[in-house]
Design a protein around this motif. Structure first.
Motif, short mmCIF file in Angstrom:
data_model
loop_
_atom_site.label_atom_id
_atom_site.label_comp_id
_atom_site.label_asym_id
_atom_site.label_seq_id
_atom_site.Cartn_x
_atom_site.Cartn_y
_atom_site.Cartn_z
N ASP A 85 0.86 -1.17 0.00
CA ASP A 85 0.00 0.00 0.00
C ASP A 85 0.90 1.23 0.00
N HIS A 86 0.37 2.37 -0.46
CA HIS A 86 1.17 3.59 -0.53
C HIS A 86 0.91 4.52 0.66
N TYR A 87 0.23 4.04 1.67
CA TYR A 87 -0.09 4.86 2.84
C TYR A 87 1.20 5.27 3.53
N SER A 88 1.42 6.59 3.66
CA SER A 88 2.71 7.09 4.12
C SER A 88 3.06 6.66 5.54
N LYS A 89 2.08 6.54 6.44
CA LYS A 89 2.38 6.19 7.82
C LYS A 89 2.69 4.72 8.00
N LEU A 90 2.60 3.96 6.91
CA LEU A 90 2.99 2.55 6.95
C LEU A 90 4.47 2.38 6.64
N LYS A 91 5.15 3.47 6.22
CA LYS A 91 6.57 3.39 5.90
C LYS A 91 7.36 2.94 7.13
N GLY A 92 8.27 2.02 6.89
CA GLY A 92 9.12 1.55 7.98
C GLY A 92 8.39 0.64 8.96
N LYS A 93 7.21 0.16 8.58
CA LYS A 93 6.44 -0.73 9.47
C LYS A 93 5.95 -1.93 8.67
N ALA A 94 5.60 -2.98 9.40
CA ALA A 94 4.98 -4.16 8.81
C ALA A 94 3.79 -4.54 9.67
N LEU A 95 2.68 -4.86 9.02
CA LEU A 95 1.49 -5.34 9.71
C LEU A 95 1.28 -6.79 9.31
N VAL A 96 1.47 -7.69 10.26
CA VAL A 96 1.30 -9.12 10.03
C VAL A 96 0.08 -9.57 10.81
N CYS A 97 -0.79 -10.35 10.16
CA CYS A 97 -2.04 -10.70 10.85
C CYS A 97 -2.64 -11.99 10.32
N SER A 98 -3.53 -12.52 11.14
CA SER A 98 -4.50 -13.51 10.68
C SER A 98 -5.75 -12.69 10.38
N PHE A 99 -5.92 -12.31 9.13
CA PHE A 99 -6.81 -11.22 8.76
C PHE A 99 -8.23 -11.39 9.29
N GLU A 100 -8.82 -12.55 9.06
CA GLU A 100 -10.23 -12.74 9.43
C GLU A 100 -10.43 -12.79 10.95
N ASN A 101 -9.37 -13.14 11.69
CA ASN A 101 -9.47 -13.19 13.15
C ASN A 101 -9.11 -11.86 13.81
N ALA A 102 -8.39 -11.01 13.09
CA ALA A 102 -7.90 -9.77 13.69
C ALA A 102 -8.87 -8.60 13.54
N PHE A 103 -9.58 -8.52 12.40
CA PHE A 103 -10.34 -7.31 12.10
C PHE A 103 -11.79 -7.62 11.73
N ARG A 104 -12.59 -6.59 11.85
CA ARG A 104 -13.96 -6.65 11.31
C ARG A 104 -14.28 -5.29 10.70
N MET A 105 -15.00 -5.33 9.59
CA MET A 105 -15.46 -4.11 8.95
C MET A 105 -16.96 -3.96 9.20
N ASN A 106 -17.35 -2.85 9.78
CA ASN A 106 -18.75 -2.53 9.98
C ASN A 106 -19.20 -1.55 8.90
N TYR A 107 -20.41 -1.71 8.42
CA TYR A 107 -20.89 -0.81 7.36
C TYR A 107 -22.39 -0.62 7.47
N ARG A 108 -22.86 0.42 6.81
CA ARG A 108 -24.29 0.70 6.74
C ARG A 108 -24.73 0.56 5.28
N SER A 109 -25.85 -0.11 5.04
CA SER A 109 -26.31 -0.37 3.68
C SER A 109 -27.63 0.33 3.41
N ASN A 110 -27.93 0.45 2.11
CA ASN A 110 -29.20 1.02 1.67
C ASN A 110 -29.53 0.40 0.32
N ASP A 111 -30.75 -0.06 0.15
CA ASP A 111 -31.13 -0.77 -1.08
C ASP A 111 -31.00 0.10 -2.32
N SER A 112 -31.04 1.42 -2.18
CA SER A 112 -30.98 2.31 -3.35
C SER A 112 -29.55 2.68 -3.73
#
Length: 651
Positions: free
Chosen positions: A549-576
């Motif tokens: 990714d090109h996100y600047s604050k990720l420079k010099g860092k590494a994010l290692v994860c078990s993706f599905e166990n580490a995070f969840r995305m919440n969202y709001r939906s609308n049929d239209s």
């Protein structure tokens, strides 16, 4: 001549033969072998003509610049002779006669034998004039004026205007019922012969404008310029032709592959150790257009008389010619004499006569257009099409969201949990013209649907921001390899199998990552990102995929994860909404909203774009706008801190 015999025996033009021809001609020039030179160049001429006859575009395209190379090679050999260039290379080589005769052969001979023969020949015609343009350019840059005059003379002998004039008469007679002929056949013939006339006019204008540029940059002396300038003829007195072709040339000249290769023309050789940003062909084309009109004013325009030049075109021409005016006046002494003008006041008056045409057209037509656009409704089909374009672009670039969808660690929370507005709201002046059903006033705004990309990118950034701000302490490793090994071991000690590594793009090419036997680099395929719609994968470390990714604050860092166990995305939906998650709306600016907008900055609207408007006109202008709102509602959370690790490393 063994090489030539080998080439004649082959029915297929291969890359090997191409090199044999080039090398053979170059060798013949170097050795002053006139017999070999004549045979090889005759072979090239016949090859080009035969490829036209067979409609073989590949062969013609591959060999079309050989006449230019032939001139270039011969000139460079002769100029190094003790006596310099004394002969007329152009007359000796017959290059321009070939090119001229290709056009004549195409239209006066083959065209009469078979009416439909040249209907698909525009590529050949363009390539011939491109070659003419190049050989004129090289002879001019060599100051080989003898050859240049020969090339220009043969160029001006390409003239099928009489045939075109006769076709116009026949077409008129057919339409009036005085001649029983196939109208469609004559219309096609006229259109294709006009292709020749159009390219001829454009090519002539290009070399004329370049000549003016050479004088402006002091490459040519005043006497040289005056002599060359006198050689150019006027190709058209038709206002519509002059302006439409100039706008086409200017638009196409600086595109990739540029019209007539003009964007590659330069006065000085560039130092290979320096970086240059080319200004392209547009500036010298604009300058040449202004000079041409000062000398031969041929653009008598009045509102309503010319239907194909839009208001934006007239505004562009006015502004760019004003910039060229400043250049001329700064060096007025240089131009007054060659343009046969008495003094600087006369020069300024001549320039103003040209620019005032476009200023008048722009001012008089623009205000009326504001009123018309403001009164029109939105075309729902265009609105729906725009929404789909935005949605498709969003879907392609919402990389992190698509990864969440792939791992199925998402939740539609409605209003039960807080979500964040991620997107943009824009007040787009004149944007309504994108969404109206009017052939004259409707416009397209290139790249506007890329707002969808921006929303997807904002979601990616928001994901990393949300995660990193929850990490209180970040340890630092001595190297990227040590960092990744430590993180992987940490997750495994917590009984999680790491399956995703996120790193900044720049960090992939730093440190000792390539030295580790655990790292396997792969070349990201462009189609992979578009088809899978997830972050680009650049390799594996210990079998775990690395996404960049090109996100600047990720420079010099590494994010290692078990993706599905580490995070969840919440969202709001609308049929239209698009795919129930992307809200895209195009809203009219009512008179009430327009008045409120005006009251915020009345001075801005009353003098918008340099025009003097009254309040009624300004309100009409504001109502040519639309309010575009594009956003999603999302939030990202860590659901298990033990399933991820964020560490930094020394870069």
């Amino acid at each position: 001549m063994n090489q030539l015999n080998r080439m004649n025996q082959s029915s297929i033009i291969t890359e090997e033969i191409e090199f044999l021809i080039r090398d053979g001609i170059r060798e013949a020039v170097n050795n002053r072998n006139s017999e070999a030179f004549s045979e090889l160049t005759f072979f090239v001429k016949e090859l080009l003509r035969d490829s036209m006859l067979k409609n073989d575009k590949d062969t013609f395209s591959r060999y079309r610049f050989l006449p230019v190379y032939v001139y270039h090679w011969k000139y460079n050999i002769i100029k190094n002779d003790a006596l310099g260039v004394k002969e007329n290379i152009g007359e000796d080589l017959f290059i321009s006669k070939w090119l001229r005769d290709f056009i004549v052969y195409q239209f006066r001979y083959l065209g009469k034998k078979k009416d439909s023969y040249y209907l698909d020949k525009e590529n050949f015609i363009y390539w011939i004039f491109e070659c003419f343009s190049q050989v004129l350019y090289y002879s001019l840059m060599n100051k080989d004026f003898k050859s240049f005059k020969t090339f220009l003379r043969d160029f001006y002998q390409i003239n099928i205007e009489p045939e075109n004039f006769n076709l116009k008469i026949k077409i008129k007679e057919i339409r009036e019922g005085n001649l029983d002929e196939n109208l469609d056949k004559f219309l096609k013939k006229y259109k294709n012969e006009e292709v020749v006339n159009s390219y001829r006019r454009k090519c002539a204008f290009g070399i004329k404008a370049w000549t003016a540029n050479l004088y402006k940059e002091d490459f040519l002396s005043q006497e040289e310029f005056k002599e060359l300038w006198s050689l150019y003829s006027i190709d058209s007195y038709d206002t519509e032709v002059i302006l439409s072709e100039f706008l086409e040339m200017r638009q196409e000249a600086d595109q990739i592959g540029g019209f007539m290769s003009w964007r590659d023309w330069k006065i000085k050789e560039e130092d290979e150790n320096q970086v240059y940003w080319s200004s392209g062909a547009a500036p010298w084309l604009d300058f040449g257009f202004l000079l041409d009109q000062i000398e031969h004013f041929r653009i008598n325009l009045f509102p309503g008389d010319y239907k194909n030049i839009g208001v934006e075109d007239s505004k562009y021409l006015h502004d760019t010619l004003l910039r060229q005016k400043d250049i001329l006046l700064l060096d007025s002494d240089k131009w007054i004499n060659v343009l046969k003008i008495q003094d600087i006041e006369g020069l300024e008056s001549s320039i103003d006569r040209v620019t005032s045409v476009f200023e008048r057209l722009y001012l008089e037509e623009n205000l009326d257009n504001y009123r018309i656009v403001a009164s029109l409704d939105l075309d729902q089909n265009k609105v729906d099409s725009f929404k789909k374009e935005v949605g498709d672009r969003y879907d392609q670039y919402s990389k992190i969201v698509n990864m969440f969808n792939q791992y199925k660690n998402t939740e539609d929370v409605g209003s039960r949990k807080p979500t964040v507005f991620i997107g943009d709201t824009r007040f787009l002046i004149k944007g309504k013209q994108m969404f109206i059903d009017d052939d004259k006033l409707s416009i397209s705004i290139t790249g506007l649907s890329d707002i969808g990309c921006e929303v997807g990118r904002k979601e990616d950034i928001f994901f990393f921001e949300s995660i990193l701000k929850e990490i209180n302490e970040i340890e630092t490793a001595n190297s990227v390899v040590e960092c990744l090994n430590t993180q992987i071991a940490h997750l495994k000690s917590n009984n999680f199998i790491p399956n995703v590594i996120f790193m900044c793009f720049e960090d992939i090419h730093m440190g000792n990552l390539d030295d580790s036997i655990l790292f396997e680099r792969i070349t990201p395929k462009e189609t992979e990102s578009k088809e899978q719609k997830i972050p680009v994968k650049v390799g594996f470390f210990d079998g775990i995929p690395i996404y960049i990714d090109h996100y600047s604050k990720l420079k010099g860092k590494a994010l290692v994860c078990s993706f599905e166990n580490a995070f969840r995305m919440n969202y709001r939906s609308n049929d239209s909404w698009y795919r129930n998650v992307l809200n895209t709306s195009v809203e009219l600016v009512t008179e009430e909203k327009a008045n409120a907008k005006f009251d915020e900055k009345p001075e801005y609207w009353l003098k918008y774009d340099g025009n003097e408007l009254n309040k009624t006109q300004a309100i009409s202008l504001i109502q040519t706008s639309v309010i575009i709102n594009i956003h999603t509602m999302r939030s990202f959370e860590i659901i298990n801190e033990n399933a991820l690790s964020v560490m930094s490393f020394k870069r």
